[in-house]
Design a protein around this motif. Sequence first.
Motif, PDB file in Angstrom:
ATOM      1  N   VAL A 125      80.617 -10.435 113.080  1.00  0.00           N
ATOM      2  CA  VAL A 125      81.064  -9.400 112.136  1.00  0.00           C
ATOM      3  C   VAL A 125      80.069  -9.296 110.997  1.00  0.00           C
ATOM      4  CG1 VAL A 125      82.858  -8.765 110.485  1.00  0.00           C
ATOM      5  CG2 VAL A 125      83.501  -9.675 112.716  1.00  0.00           C
ATOM      6  N   LEU A 126      79.673 -10.432 110.445  1.00  0.00           N
ATOM      7  CA  LEU A 126      78.723 -10.431 109.336  1.00  0.00           C
ATOM      8  C   LEU A 126      77.335 -10.002 109.786  1.00  0.00           C
ATOM      9  CD1 LEU A 126      79.914 -13.710 107.584  1.00  0.00           C
ATOM     10  CD2 LEU A 126      80.250 -11.350 106.795  1.00  0.00           C
ATOM     11  N   ALA A 127      76.979 -10.289 111.036  1.00  0.00           N
ATOM     12  CA  ALA A 127      75.690  -9.823 111.549  1.00  0.00           C
ATOM     13  C   ALA A 127      75.653  -8.299 111.585  1.00  0.00           C
ATOM     14  CB  ALA A 127      75.430 -10.397 112.942  1.00  0.00           C
ATOM     15  N   ALA A 128      76.773  -7.685 112.010  1.00  0.00           N
ATOM     16  CA  ALA A 128      76.845  -6.218 112.039  1.00  0.00           C
ATOM     17  C   ALA A 128      76.787  -5.640 110.634  1.00  0.00           C
ATOM     18  CB  ALA A 128      78.125  -5.778 112.745  1.00  0.00           C
ATOM     19  N   LEU A 129      77.568  -6.218 109.707  1.00  0.00           N
ATOM     20  CA  LEU A 129      77.532  -5.741 108.326  1.00  0.00           C
ATOM     21  C   LEU A 129      76.160  -5.969 107.711  1.00  0.00           C
ATOM     22  CD1 LEU A 129      80.999  -7.025 107.056  1.00  0.00           C
ATOM     23  CD2 LEU A 129      80.371  -4.669 107.629  1.00  0.00           C
ATOM     24  N   GLY A 130      75.520  -7.072 108.087  1.00  0.00           N
ATOM     25  CA  GLY A 130      74.182  -7.344 107.570  1.00  0.00           C
ATOM     26  C   GLY A 130      73.184  -6.280 107.986  1.00  0.00           C
ATOM     27  N   ALA A 131      73.311  -5.802 109.232  1.00  0.00           N
ATOM     28  CA  ALA A 131      72.430  -4.722 109.690  1.00  0.00           C
ATOM     29  C   ALA A 131      72.657  -3.466 108.857  1.00  0.00           C
ATOM     30  CB  ALA A 131      72.674  -4.438 111.175  1.00  0.00           C
ATOM     31  N   ALA A 132      73.933  -3.178 108.555  1.00  0.00           N
ATOM     32  CA  ALA A 132      74.236  -2.016 107.716  1.00  0.00           C
ATOM     33  C   ALA A 132      73.668  -2.198 106.315  1.00  0.00           C
ATOM     34  CB  ALA A 132      75.751  -1.808 107.654  1.00  0.00           C
ATOM     35  N   HIS A 133      73.810  -3.399 105.763  1.00  0.00           N
ATOM     36  CA  HIS A 133      73.314  -3.649 104.404  1.00  0.00           C
ATOM     37  C   HIS A 133      71.795  -3.542 104.343  1.00  0.00           C
ATOM     38  CE1 HIS A 133      77.244  -5.974 103.241  1.00  0.00           C
ATOM     39  NE2 HIS A 133      77.436  -4.697 103.530  1.00  0.00           N
TER      40      HIS A 133
END
Length: 637
Positions: A125-133
């Motif tokens: 989940v954080l990897a996906a949000l990290g890509a967005a960030h």
Amino acid sequence: MDTTVADPLVGKVLDGRYRIESRVARGGMSTVYVARDLRLDRIVAIKVMHAGLASDEDFVARFIGEAKAAAALSHPNVVAVYDQRTDGEHVFLVMEYVAGRTLRDALTSIGRFGPRAALETMQPVLAALGAAHRAGLVHRDVKPENVLITEDGQVKVADFGLARAETASKMTKTGMIIGTVGYLAPEQVLSGNADVRSDVYAAGIMLFELLTGHLPHQGDTPLAVAYKHVNETVPPPSSVVPGIPRRVDDLVTDATSHDPSRRPQDANQFHAEVSEVFGGLPRDFDRRLEESSRGGTGLPHPPAQGHTAVLDPRTMPAEYVPPTRTDRAIGALTGRYVLVAIGAIAALILGWAVWYQTSGQYEHVPSSIIGMKVADARDQLESGGLEVRTAKAVYDDRVHKGGVAKSDPPAGARVAKGQTVTLTPSRGITPREVPDVEGKSLADARKTLEDKGFTVGRTSTSPSQTVAKDRVIGTDPEPGEKQSPDDPVAVVVSSGMSMPDLVGQNGDAAANQLRSMGLNVNVQKKQVAGKEPNTVISQTPSEGTGVSRGDEVTLVVNKRDCIVDAGPFQFGCDDGGDERIPVPDMTNRTVGEARKALKESGFKVNVTGFGGDRVRFQSPSSGEAPRGSTVTIVRGP
């Protein structure tokens, strides 16, 4: 799944391409369907905006913004958005279909997660949000309902409908906060402003919920919950579920700090911290924690449907031993027994540390390798003590050519040092048909290709007798052929028609040849001794020069000598009443152009037909005919 069958869209085909097969779910703003892409013959998910909202320009813009925001991300843990379309009153998104269930479904079924299971779930989940960030985007609605779990266990983050560029992340309308109240950061409640740290806050709330089975702030109304986000801190999860390690507590309390500057500064930093704590928990932590709870150690049992993993505190290093129990144990000892106990505890800690640093030390397959160049991913993995193999490349719609499409074990998995990780490179995006851009300007051709996902590679020029100057002659691959959009399309542009060499040829034939090319011919007569009568002496422009339809060209033709000197008698030359001259082919030219060219060539013109402005038939259409004879042209549409 929503099994309602009365939905009027079920069975219809949107945009002539997407056949709606069933309804999956209906929300307040849109409905999600399973559909088949008839062109590519694949199952997709279709999110259709409710018709009543289609007149709200702000909402439509935000809805379409979901497509742009998610399509800008290429990450295996982000639900891919393929297309955005409008069909009448229906505005919809075409997305990757994820077969499985939501994290909310899983949490409801299990009750709560053990610490290791919760941290393992949070990493993708954080990897996906990290890509967005990294792309400058803020999700703004992080919650278990927007996390999907595939049938094979892969985690994907969905619903970027509230995503915004970080610099524009404010309230959409005065007084309107967007997001789900249970996960709102204090700054979102107070001002509506959100940045990447607001997503970190929501992720911290979600981690608390996974660990305990419920949200930290609850109330009878959304306003009451929002008030608590602003005025109350999030308690450590161990205050609800005893036995959760302090480092896990710290992850939650740090991420949910009221001061954004004290949180991890984006999802990538939070991901690194979660991965570190996860790596420090023994693999059987959850099971032993559950066994300890059920074994009567004084810890409460999980909920009726719950499943957690509880570790017996007596088997853990000092860091995890509840202080009250340790204090009682030491307080019961006296004199030399205190020294013995301290030595035993020190030995236990030292032994655990040695075990962890040797046989217990593990690495994680970093999520960041997905999309990375294979060579760079290899270097990163090998530097971490892992062996690397490369599998046969495959097409992948999310990872560009040459990047890592997937790994085995998958990204985020825990592996022992020396273990082999197999990297599968991407051959590029799945091949699709190259569009037809022949006859377009280079700029228009480039736009058409880019709209279909292609890029223009090498451009070259070539003369053409049929394609106007600066227009596209063709592409490589040819129109209709399939190619991955990751491979550039070569474009050939016309440099115009090439001016033929007409010097020395019959003047009438030369003029007719040029007229057949669509050129305006200016014939000039000039008498030059020693040259054949009625032959071309010179031409402008010269041979090989690029010309286009409508250009004016000049032929200088040698005059006939019409006075023949025979002593005391002079004879006029024969004008050649029976002279036969070439007939220019005017097929597909406009009637006006054909009439003008034929008359200039020395013919009369008869026009017939039933409307239209193009010459569809001509008699005679070629060869030679007597000068002054009639050429019939048949017009048509």
